[in-house]
Design a protein around this motif. Structure first.
Motif, PDB file in Angstrom:
ATOM      1  N   THR A 155      28.662  38.824  43.367  1.00 52.49           N
ATOM      2  CA  THR A 155      29.766  38.350  42.524  1.00 52.49           C
ATOM      3  C   THR A 155      30.130  36.893  42.818  1.00 52.49           C
ATOM      4  O   THR A 155      30.975  36.321  42.136  1.00 52.49           O
ATOM      5  CB  THR A 155      31.025  39.224  42.753  1.00 52.49           C
ATOM      6  N   ASP A 156      29.513  36.299  43.869  1.00 59.30           N
ATOM      7  CA  ASP A 156      29.913  34.951  44.296  1.00 59.30           C
ATOM      8  C   ASP A 156      28.932  34.467  45.350  1.00 59.30           C
ATOM      9  O   ASP A 156      28.092  35.230  45.827  1.00 59.30           O
ATOM     10  CB  ASP A 156      31.326  35.015  44.910  1.00 59.30           C
ATOM     11  N   GLU A 193      32.157  26.497  44.051  1.00 63.92           N
ATOM     12  CA  GLU A 193      33.520  26.954  44.346  1.00 63.92           C
ATOM     13  C   GLU A 193      33.475  28.093  45.375  1.00 63.92           C
ATOM     14  O   GLU A 193      32.591  28.956  45.298  1.00 63.92           O
ATOM     15  CB  GLU A 193      34.134  27.470  43.033  1.00 63.92           C
ATOM     16  N   VAL A 210      34.448  31.580  47.205  1.00 66.20           N
ATOM     17  CA  VAL A 210      34.787  32.904  46.665  1.00 66.20           C
ATOM     18  C   VAL A 210      36.309  33.087  46.534  1.00 66.20           C
ATOM     19  O   VAL A 210      37.073  32.613  47.372  1.00 66.20           O
ATOM     20  CB  VAL A 210      34.210  34.019  47.570  1.00 66.20           C
ATOM     21  N   GLU A 270      39.483  36.439  41.791  1.00 65.21           N
ATOM     22  CA  GLU A 270      39.299  36.292  40.341  1.00 65.21           C
ATOM     23  C   GLU A 270      37.808  36.207  39.984  1.00 65.21           C
ATOM     24  O   GLU A 270      37.334  36.820  39.025  1.00 65.21           O
ATOM     25  CB  GLU A 270      40.004  35.007  39.912  1.00 65.21           C
ATOM     26  N   MET A 271      37.095  35.452  40.825  1.00 68.65           N
ATOM     27  CA  MET A 271      35.649  35.271  40.623  1.00 68.65           C
ATOM     28  C   MET A 271      34.928  36.626  40.761  1.00 68.65           C
ATOM     29  O   MET A 271      34.112  37.007  39.920  1.00 68.65           O
ATOM     30  CB  MET A 271      35.175  34.323  41.730  1.00 68.65           C
ATOM     31  N   HIS A 314      33.051  38.608  37.517  1.00 68.42           N
ATOM     32  CA  HIS A 314      31.633  38.977  37.436  1.00 68.42           C
ATOM     33  C   HIS A 314      31.461  40.496  37.369  1.00 68.42           C
ATOM     34  O   HIS A 314      30.589  41.001  36.671  1.00 68.42           O
ATOM     35  CB  HIS A 314      30.853  38.403  38.627  1.00 68.42           C
TER      36      HIS A 314
END
Ligand SMILES: CSC[C@H]1O[C@H](OP(=O)(O)O)[C@H](O)[C@@H]1O
Ligand SMILES: Nc1ncnc2[nH]cnc12
Length: 343
Positions: free
Chosen positions: A256-257, A267, A269, A272-273, A277
């Motif tokens: 996810t990051d 950016e 982690v 929201e990120m 995803h």
């Protein structure tokens, strides 16, 4: 003629010999009209949902169970879902939401011992666990899937991590934290979805950190130097307890990051990120899990889903304490988890 005991009668008789846990079996969690709170057949396969996967839509809900174990209640009620495979066969699947129904349990608060014990008591011998992970390698991009084969433990010993303590000692092999036979099935299913928005990495070393705060940049770089592929906060002690419970366990990770190791190149982690995803790729995650369930439901995997290769392992690995040295409380608990092993 002797009646084959139903799961409910088996559980009831187990509770009868352990009155402290006799009251809460099959009490509905939240009465949902028409959904039974008991289920009479054994269930061999379970899915543990993580961040962003609090339920598995698209399956028929057959029952919602509330099971009390000697280690307390699981993270969520257990849903029994009927999975209808393309061949027309219906297979029951148990589903637990690791962080609770509303993501109310932090990684160190997850009821790992109760989750795994409750699943085993239903007959579960195969677990597919899902996890949102940070990527520690450039080539593992957000929304890619990884089927890890190793774990490095960076939890801090604050989570209860074994069933064998307090007067009964057990040592189980953990050289391969995941079940390789199960992993092969999972990989095959993932690859079959490739080209339809799914990218799969066949192997990887998963770093399991304590959290709930994310890593420092120095830590993130250290894990990369160790050969870490992905990072999460929930593979342990889940995988250790599944091993102790003789359950074949494989985690499917979705990146996810990029954690925070890329510094100015990307950016760091944040929640929201991760959620963004997860949400955007939830459909692929569900399709992946659905394909694995289709495959596992096939007759050719009957032995595998019962984890016959692990059956009886803890009789020896968990039986090194002589009867006269056993702690009374833990002995009762382990007899609940492994009926007949420590008589
Ligand atoms: C919300 S970011 C951190 C959180 O996400 C992962 O959860 P799970 O493994 O249950 O999918 C990670 O392990 C952390 O718990
Ligand atoms: N960067 C990260 N660190 C730990 N757990 C995670 N889960 C998702 N991303 C993560």
């Amino acid at each position: 003629m002797l009646q084959r005991p139903t799961l409910f009668s088996r559980l009831s008789s187990r509770f009868a010999s352990f009155p402290a846990f006799s009251r809460s079996i099959a009490i509905p969690y939240r009465k949902m009209a028409g959904v039974p709170s008991t289920y009479s057949d054994p269930v061999h396969i379970a899915v543990i949902g993580g961040t962003g996967i609090q339920s598995l839509p698209g399956f028929n809900l057959a029952a919602t169970l509330t099971i009390d174990t000697p280690w307390g209640s699981p993270s969520s009620p257990i849903s029994i879902l009927h999975h209808d495979s393309p061949s027309g066969k219906s297979t029951p699947i148990a589903f637990i939401s690791r962080h609770g129904l509303h993501h109310e349990l932090a990684p160190h608060e997850v009821k790992n011992r109760a989750n795994i014990a409750a699943l085993r008591s239903l007959g579960v011998r195969t677990i597919i666990a899902f996890s949102a992970v940070g990527s520690l390698q450039e080539e593992i991009r957000p929304r890619d899937f990884v089927v890890p084969d190793q774990i490095i433990d960076r939890t801090k010993g604050i989570r209860p991590f074994t069933y064998f303590e307090g007067g009964m000692v057990g040592h189980v092999g953990f050289g391969d934290p995941f079940d390789e036979n199960l992993a092969k099935i999972v990989r095959k299913c993932g690859h079959a979805l490739e080209g339809e928005g799914v990218t799969l990495h066949d192997k990887g070393t998963l770093i399991c950190m304590e959290g709930p705060q994310f890593s420092t940049r120095a830590e993130s770089n250290l894990y990369r130097s160790w050969g870490g592929s992905v990072i999460n906060m929930s593979a342990l002690p889940e995988a250790k307890l599944a091993k102790e419970a003789e359950i074949a366990y494989q985690m499917i990770c979705m990146a996810t990051d990029y954690d925070c190791w890329r510094g100015e190149a990307g950016e760091d982690v944040n929640v929201e990120m991760v959620m963004g995803h997860m949400k955007a790729n939830a459909e692929n995650a569900r399709r992946f899990v659905g394909a694995v369930l289709d495959e596992l439901s096939k007759e050719e995997h009957a032995e595998q889903i019962l984890a016959k290769h692990l059956e009886g392992m803890m009789k020896f690995a968990g039986g090194i304490t002589h009867k006269q040295g056993r702690g009374e409380e833990v002995e009762k608990k382990l007899k609940w988890l492994f009926p007949g092993y420590f008589d």
